[in-house]
Design an enzyme around this catalytic site. Structure first.
Site, PDB file in Angstrom:
ATOM      1  N   SER A 120     -21.448  -7.625  -1.718  1.00  0.00           N
ATOM      2  CA  SER A 120     -21.949  -6.320  -1.758  1.00  0.00           C
ATOM      3  C   SER A 120     -22.947  -5.486  -0.664  1.00  0.00           C
ATOM      4  O   SER A 120     -23.182  -4.711  -1.010  1.00  0.00           O
ATOM      5  CB  SER A 120     -21.620  -5.582  -2.902  1.00  0.00           C
ATOM      6  OG  SER A 120     -20.543  -6.437  -4.295  1.00  0.00           O
ATOM      7  N   HIS A 141     -15.345  -6.737   2.517  1.00  0.00           N
ATOM      8  CA  HIS A 141     -15.372  -6.176   1.645  1.00  0.00           C
ATOM      9  C   HIS A 141     -14.530  -5.469   0.038  1.00  0.00           C
ATOM     10  O   HIS A 141     -14.358  -4.655   1.463  1.00  0.00           O
ATOM     11  CB  HIS A 141     -17.179  -5.742   1.546  1.00  0.00           C
ATOM     12  CG  HIS A 141     -16.987  -4.747  -0.012  1.00  0.00           C
ATOM     13  ND1 HIS A 141     -18.016  -3.889   0.582  1.00  0.00           N
ATOM     14  CD2 HIS A 141     -17.324  -5.279  -1.140  1.00  0.00           C
ATOM     15  CE1 HIS A 141     -18.067  -3.963  -0.680  1.00  0.00           C
ATOM     16  NE2 HIS A 141     -18.163  -4.588  -1.898  1.00  0.00           N
ATOM     17  N   GLU A 153     -14.107  -3.598   3.508  1.00  0.00           N
ATOM     18  CA  GLU A 153     -14.713  -2.998   5.337  1.00  0.00           C
ATOM     19  C   GLU A 153     -14.865  -4.745   5.802  1.00  0.00           C
ATOM     20  O   GLU A 153     -15.118  -5.288   4.509  1.00  0.00           O
ATOM     21  CB  GLU A 153     -15.912  -2.577   4.127  1.00  0.00           C
ATOM     22  CG  GLU A 153     -16.250  -0.937   3.853  1.00  0.00           C
ATOM     23  CD  GLU A 153     -17.591  -0.875   2.901  1.00  0.00           C
ATOM     24  OE1 GLU A 153     -17.702   0.303   3.382  1.00  0.00           O
ATOM     25  OE2 GLU A 153     -17.909  -1.710   2.025  1.00  0.00           O
ATOM     26  N   ASN A 191     -21.044   1.351  -0.806  1.00  0.00           N
ATOM     27  CA  ASN A 191     -21.704   1.071  -1.791  1.00  0.00           C
ATOM     28  C   ASN A 191     -23.490   2.013  -1.317  1.00  0.00           C
ATOM     29  O   ASN A 191     -24.592   2.197  -2.222  1.00  0.00           O
ATOM     30  CB  ASN A 191     -22.845  -0.337  -1.985  1.00  0.00           C
ATOM     31  CG  ASN A 191     -21.458  -0.874  -2.539  1.00  0.00           C
ATOM     32  OD1 ASN A 191     -20.620  -0.132  -3.792  1.00  0.00           O
ATOM     33  ND2 ASN A 191     -20.721  -2.745  -3.056  1.00  0.00           N
TER      34      ASN A 191
HETATM   35  N1  3HC Z   1      -3.157  -5.811 -10.662  1.00  0.00           N
HETATM   36  C1  3HC Z   1      -2.488  -4.407 -10.010  1.00  0.00           C
HETATM   37  N2  3HC Z   1      -1.847  -3.450 -10.136  1.00  0.00           N
HETATM   38  C2  3HC Z   1      -3.490  -2.664 -11.588  1.00  0.00           C
HETATM   39  C3  3HC Z   1      -4.299  -3.119 -11.061  1.00  0.00           C
HETATM   40  C4  3HC Z   1      -4.312  -4.645 -11.472  1.00  0.00           C
HETATM   41  N3  3HC Z   1      -5.386  -5.508 -11.693  1.00  0.00           N
HETATM   42  N4  3HC Z   1      -4.685  -2.072 -12.486  1.00  0.00           N
HETATM   43  C5  3HC Z   1      -3.935  -1.587 -12.096  1.00  0.00           C
HETATM   44  N5  3HC Z   1      -2.949  -1.052 -11.142  1.00  0.00           N
HETATM   45  C6  3HC Z   1      -2.293  -0.438 -11.320  1.00  0.00           C
HETATM   46  C7  3HC Z   1      -1.574  -0.018 -12.141  1.00  0.00           C
HETATM   47  O1  3HC Z   1      -0.366  -0.605 -12.786  1.00  0.00           O
HETATM   48  C8  3HC Z   1      -0.726   1.337 -12.136  1.00  0.00           C
HETATM   49  O2  3HC Z   1      -0.180   1.568 -10.792  1.00  0.00           O
HETATM   50  P1  3HC Z   1       1.695   2.474 -10.667  1.00  0.00           P
HETATM   51  O3  3HC Z   1       0.637   3.808 -10.312  1.00  0.00           O
HETATM   52  O4  3HC Z   1       2.230   2.454 -10.055  1.00  0.00           O
HETATM   53  O5  3HC Z   1       1.452   3.025 -12.054  1.00  0.00           O
HETATM   54  C9  3HC Z   1      -1.963   1.847 -11.170  1.00  0.00           C
HETATM   55  O6  3HC Z   1      -2.290   0.787 -10.149  1.00  0.00           O
HETATM   56  C10 3HC Z   1      -2.826   3.333 -11.350  1.00  0.00           C
HETATM   57  O7  3HC Z   1      -3.164   2.492 -13.281  1.00  0.00           O
HETATM   58  P2  3HC Z   1      -3.454   2.791 -14.226  1.00  0.00           P
HETATM   59  O8  3HC Z   1      -2.021   3.591 -14.706  1.00  0.00           O
HETATM   60  O9  3HC Z   1      -3.099   1.504 -15.448  1.00  0.00           O
HETATM   61  O10 3HC Z   1      -4.627   3.633 -14.499  1.00  0.00           O
HETATM   62  P3  3HC Z   1      -5.335   5.129 -13.377  1.00  0.00           P
HETATM   63  O11 3HC Z   1      -4.434   5.340 -12.610  1.00  0.00           O
HETATM   64  O12 3HC Z   1      -5.985   4.562 -14.529  1.00  0.00           O
HETATM   65  O13 3HC Z   1      -6.080   3.953 -12.039  1.00  0.00           O
HETATM   66  C11 3HC Z   1      -7.791   3.134 -11.027  1.00  0.00           C
HETATM   67  C12 3HC Z   1      -6.433   2.665 -12.603  1.00  0.00           C
HETATM   68  C13 3HC Z   1      -6.890   2.364  -9.808  1.00  0.00           C
HETATM   69  C14 3HC Z   1      -8.514   1.788 -11.467  1.00  0.00           C
HETATM   70  C15 3HC Z   1      -8.579   3.974 -10.986  1.00  0.00           C
HETATM   71  O14 3HC Z   1      -9.068   4.247 -12.464  1.00  0.00           O
HETATM   72  C16 3HC Z   1      -9.723   4.415  -9.501  1.00  0.00           C
HETATM   73  O15 3HC Z   1      -9.399   4.219  -8.908  1.00  0.00           O
HETATM   74  N6  3HC Z   1     -10.699   3.453 -10.468  1.00  0.00           N
HETATM   75  C17 3HC Z   1     -11.371   3.917  -9.306  1.00  0.00           C
HETATM   76  C18 3HC Z   1     -11.979   2.323  -8.917  1.00  0.00           C
HETATM   77  C19 3HC Z   1     -12.883   2.361  -8.051  1.00  0.00           C
HETATM   78  O16 3HC Z   1     -13.672   2.997  -7.874  1.00  0.00           O
HETATM   79  N7  3HC Z   1     -13.450   1.021  -7.453  1.00  0.00           N
HETATM   80  C20 3HC Z   1     -14.357   0.494  -6.494  1.00  0.00           C
HETATM   81  C21 3HC Z   1     -15.058   0.345  -7.192  1.00  0.00           C
HETATM   82  S1  3HC Z   1     -16.404  -0.238  -6.304  1.00  0.00           S
HETATM   83  C22 3HC Z   1     -16.232  -2.024  -5.170  1.00  0.00           C
HETATM   84  O17 3HC Z   1     -15.236  -2.162  -6.166  1.00  0.00           O
HETATM   85  C23 3HC Z   1     -17.962  -2.314  -4.502  1.00  0.00           C
HETATM   86  C24 3HC Z   1     -18.279  -3.456  -5.124  1.00  0.00           C
HETATM   87  O18 3HC Z   1     -19.447  -4.066  -4.001  1.00  0.00           O
HETATM   88  C25 3HC Z   1     -19.143  -2.660  -6.463  1.00  0.00           C
END
Ligand code: 3HC
Length: 295
Positions: A120, A141, A153, A191
């Protein structure tokens, strides 16, 4: 350039298991390497749970689920990654650890194998430099949760060849992802912008600007973010965020990347977020409640 058929994934934690899953889902034979059988089992369970979610939603049938699982192989032996055309590393943000693995793999894999780090915040060049394949070294990434987040990325360092960069972009697309090109600069694009925002949220909490719940509500309802900053911090992991912030602070020496004292204290006491059951929220209750941080 050799066609990518077999992918190696180093590490099967939060990111590694997601990466392995999307590779296997896209049809690649995927060999995952963790340091213990217990960690491999944990990673495999995450993948199964994620695939089962897709089956329940009718997005995947039972037969395809089996085929995906059959494409995955788990090992603790680094040597089993020798036949891979591409190796993606997703171990802890620790340059020494990553480089010890890259050095060993450089001797095990053929000259065509492309090496990619899911780091990251660490410098890709610092890893490429310990191998004999600087031209075949990139950053790939991914974002958490990997099966859901569309972005990858693709990071080109000073030594990456155009052919490797293009192959990495095409590989990301073959996973159903949308790649963007980023320079080998700590934090890349996302990030660089996301980490200071998350740290600012902690600083706002330390200053008493608002509560955990209200700051989260502010950003979800006010800006349309899917998660507020504290929910996202707990989701990414406070340990991971702390490491990223330290690496970025060391690179840029700018106060906005410095990990706030509250983050450090939470990490010191094992409050890593969802993965340990407690961070800014306490996940032992359903729904989670705000942790008492003594503020
Ligand atoms: N595997 C498969 N499917 C998954 C899953 C997983 N691990 N987690 C969630 N899903 C699916 C759900 O089944 C759902 O599918 P659907 O739309 O077909 O019903 C969909 O994703 C949405 O999930 P939920 O309804 O359970 O919950 P939300 O609507 O709250 O969405 C989320 C969850 C997609 C995680 C959303 O909250 C989100 O986008 N959050 C922000 C995540 C983010 O910012 N990530 C980046 C982090 S930074 C990073 O990773 C970089 C690192 O370097 C730090």
């Amino acid at each position: 350039m050799a066609e990518i058929k077999t992918v190696g994934v180093l590490g099967c934690g939060l990111m590694g298991s997601g990466i392995a899953q999307v590779c296997a889902q896209a049809g690649y034979r995927t060999i995952v390497r963790e340091v213990s059988d217990a960690l491999n089992q944990k990673g495999k369970a995450n993948i199964i749970a994620s695939l089962d979610k897709l089956v329940q939603k009718g997005k995947l049938d039972g037969g395809t689920r089996e085929q995906i699982l059959n494409r995955l192989q788990f090992t603790t032996d680094l040597k089993e990654l020798a036949p891979c055309d591409l190796v993606i590393e997703a171990v802890t943000e620790d340059l020494e650890l990553k480089n010890s693995l890259w050095k060993e793999l450089d001797g095990l894999c053929g000259p065509q194998t492309i090496f990619a780090s899911n780091t990251s915040s660490l410098t890709i060049a610092a890893m490429a430099a310990v191998t004999s394949r600087g031209d075949r070294f990139v950053g790939l990434h991914f974002f958490n949760p990997v099966p859901v987040m569309k972005l990858v990325e693709v990071v080109r360092t000073v030594t990456t060849s155009q052919a490797t960069f293009e192959q990495a972009m095409a590989f990301a697309r073959s996973l159903g992802k949308e790649p963007i090109a980023a320079k080998d600069s700590s934090g890349f694009i996302v990030n660089l912008l996301l980490v200071p925002y998350l740290l600012d949220a902690i600083r706002a909490l330390e200053r008493g600007v608002g509560s955990v719940e209200d700051i989260d509500k502010g950003m979800t309802l006010g800006c349309g973010h899917p998660m507020g900053p504290f929910t996202l911090l707990d989701f990414v992991g406070l340990d991971t965020t702390y490491k990223i912030a330290e690496i970025m602070f060391n690179e840029y020496r700018e106060a906005r990347y410095a990990p706030p004292p509250l983050l450090r204290r939470m990490v010191l006491t094992g409050m890593y977020g969802r993965k340990t059951g407690r961070g800014f929220y306490d996940y032992s209750t359903n729904p989670p409640t705000v942790s008492n941080l003594g503020l």
